[in-house]
Design an enzyme around this catalytic site. Structure first.
Site, PDB file in Angstrom:
ATOM      1  N   GLN A 146      44.100   0.193 -29.817  1.00  0.00           N
ATOM      2  CA  GLN A 146      43.056   0.459 -30.965  1.00  0.00           C
ATOM      3  C   GLN A 146      43.511  -0.496 -32.143  1.00  0.00           C
ATOM      4  OE1 GLN A 146      42.158   4.604 -30.746  1.00  0.00           O
ATOM      5  NE2 GLN A 146      40.960   4.552 -32.559  1.00  0.00           N
ATOM      6  N   SER A 186      50.106   1.843 -26.762  1.00  0.00           N
ATOM      7  CA  SER A 186      49.404   3.008 -26.862  1.00  0.00           C
ATOM      8  C   SER A 186      47.990   3.111 -25.815  1.00  0.00           C
ATOM      9  CB  SER A 186      48.600   3.104 -28.374  1.00  0.00           C
ATOM     10  OG  SER A 186      48.421   4.584 -28.458  1.00  0.00           O
ATOM     11  N   LEU A 187      46.803   2.991 -26.146  1.00  0.00           N
ATOM     12  CA  LEU A 187      45.572   2.764 -25.263  1.00  0.00           C
ATOM     13  C   LEU A 187      45.949   1.848 -24.330  1.00  0.00           C
ATOM     14  CD1 LEU A 187      42.669   2.853 -24.562  1.00  0.00           C
ATOM     15  CD2 LEU A 187      42.517   1.404 -26.610  1.00  0.00           C
ATOM     16  N   ARG A 236      40.385  10.847 -23.121  1.00  0.00           N
ATOM     17  CA  ARG A 236      41.534  10.849 -24.099  1.00  0.00           C
ATOM     18  C   ARG A 236      40.880  10.449 -25.440  1.00  0.00           C
ATOM     19  NH1 ARG A 236      44.582   6.452 -26.463  1.00  0.00           N
ATOM     20  NH2 ARG A 236      46.983   6.576 -26.525  1.00  0.00           N
ATOM     21  N   HIS A 266      49.939  10.258 -32.234  1.00  0.00           N
ATOM     22  CA  HIS A 266      51.228  10.069 -31.794  1.00  0.00           C
ATOM     23  C   HIS A 266      52.083  10.941 -32.646  1.00  0.00           C
ATOM     24  CE1 HIS A 266      50.255   7.054 -28.927  1.00  0.00           C
ATOM     25  NE2 HIS A 266      49.508   6.238 -29.973  1.00  0.00           N
ATOM     26  N   GLN A 285      52.942  10.547 -24.303  1.00  0.00           N
ATOM     27  CA  GLN A 285      52.439   9.703 -25.328  1.00  0.00           C
ATOM     28  C   GLN A 285      51.830   9.919 -26.403  1.00  0.00           C
ATOM     29  OE1 GLN A 285      49.331   6.836 -25.527  1.00  0.00           O
ATOM     30  NE2 GLN A 285      50.820   5.470 -24.357  1.00  0.00           N
TER      31      GLN A 285
END
Length: 291
Positions: free
Chosen positions: A9, A87-88, A112, A194, A243
Site C-alpha cells: 500500500q 505487506s499486501l 483483507r 500491523h 502478518q
C-alpha cells in the site's frame, strides 16, 4: 540469484495498469475479470479515478494486486528463484510462486482490505514514520509507552514505522524525537496496520484463508512475519494471518534473501519504493523494475 519483490500500500497512482491493459489481450481479459470478482468497476478507478479514490483501502489493495499480477504476466515471471512482498505485496508474491491463483488472491486481498478498513473505522488509530534512529531504541521506547504502540514496518535501516492508538503513537513520537530521531512523522492513515488493533480483521482474514485453496510453492516466499524461505502451504497460510497484527520485517527479509544468494532484485508492480529500500539495506545488490 534473481528475486522478485512486490510492493504494498502506498505505491498506487492514477492511471496505474492502463499500459498493461492495452498491451495484450490475455492481460486485458485477466484485468477485466477483476471487475466481476469484486462486484464494482475497479479498472475505471485505477485508470481514471482520483487520488482520493485510490487512497481508500478497499480500492488501494486490490488495485496494487491487479497491477502487480498483470506486470508479472507481462514479463512471464522472469525465471526467479525466490519471491517476497511488502505487506499486501505478499499476496502478489504468492501468485508468482504458484501458491494462489489470480482469482483467489484477489478475493483474499479484497476481504483483507475490507476487514482492515472496518477495523480502522471501529477503532480510529494511527501510524508514524521514525527516521534516523536505531531499531532497538525505537522498540525500547515503544515498550515503555502507556497504551498500544508497536513497531509495524522495518523498512530499511533508519526507517521504522510505528503503529497503534493515536495518543500512544503521538507520545512515542515525542519521546523518540527526544531520543535523537531525525524525524517522527504522523502518517495520513486512519488505522493501525500491523498492530494488535487489527485483531478483528485478522479473524476475518483467517476465515477467508481457510476456505481458499493454497498450492505447493514452486519457489520459496520470504514472508514478512518470519523473514525465512517458506514453501509449505499450511505455514504460508498461518504467516499471512499473523502478518495482520505482526510487524513487516522487510529489512530482515531482504538481508536473509541476500544471505541465501539473491544478487538481483526485480520490483514487480507500481512504483519503485522497494528498489530504494533494498539499496539502503544493501547497496551491493542490483535492483530494477520488471516493466
Amino acid at each position: 540469484m534473481k528475486a522478485l519483490v512486490f510492493p504494498g500500500q502506498g505505491s498506487q497512482f492514477v492511471g496505474m495498469g492502463k499500459e498493461l491493459y492495452d498491451s495484450r489481450k490475455d492481460i486485458k481479459d485477466m484485468m477485466e475479470s477483476a471487475n466481476e470478482i469484486l462486484g464494482f468497476d475497479i479498472l475505471s478507478l485505477m485508470f481514471n479515478g482520483t487520488d482520493e479514490d485510490l487512497k481508500k483501502t478497499e480500492v488501494t489493495q486490490p488495485s496494487i494486486f491487479i497491477h502487480s499480477v498483470a506486470a508479472l504476466k507481462a514479463v512471464n515471471g522472469l525465471g526467479a528463484e525466490m519471491v517476497a512482498g511488502h505487506s499486501l505485496g505478499e499476496f502478489s508474491a504468492l501468485v508468482a510462486n504458484g501458491v494462489l491463483s489470480f482469482d483467489d488472491g484477489l478475493k483474499l486481498v479484497s476481504e483483507r482490505a475490507k476487514a482492515m478498513q472496518d477495523a480502522c473505522n471501529a477503532n480510529p488509530s494511527s501510524m508514524a514514520a521514525i527516521l534516523g534512529l536505531e531499531d532497538a531504541r525505537v522498540e525500547e521506547i515503544c515498550a515503555q509507552i502507556n497504551g498500544v504502540v508497536v513497531p509495524a514496518n522495518y523498512n530499511c535501516p533508519g526507517q521504522l514505522v510505528i503503529s497503534g492508538e493515536t495518543a500512544a503513537v503521538e507520545e512515542a513520537c515525542a519521546q523518540l524525537k527526544e531520543a535523537g530521531a531525525k524525524r517522527a512523522l504522523m502518517l495520513p492513515v486512519n488505522g493501525a496496520f500491523h498492530s494488535p488493533l487489527m485483531q478483528p480483521a485478522q479473524e476475518r482474514l483467517a476465515a477467508a484463508i481457510e476456505k481458499t485453496k493454497f498450492r505447493n510453492a514452486t519457489i520459496p516466499v520470504y514472508q514478512n512475519i518470519t523473514t525465512t524461505a517458506i514453501t509449505n502451504p499450511e505455514e504460508i497460510k498461518q504467516n499471512l494471518i499473523a502478518q495482520l497484527t505482526g510487524p513487516v520485517k522487510w529489512t530482515q527479509s531482504v538481508q536473509k534473501m541476500i544471505k541465501d544468494g539473491a544478487t538481483n532484485f526485480i520490483e514487480v508492480g507500481p512504483g519503485k519504493t522497494l528498489q530504494g529500500l533494498i539499496k539502503k539495506i544493501d547497496s551491493s545488490v542490483d535492483v530494477a523494475s520488471a516493466i
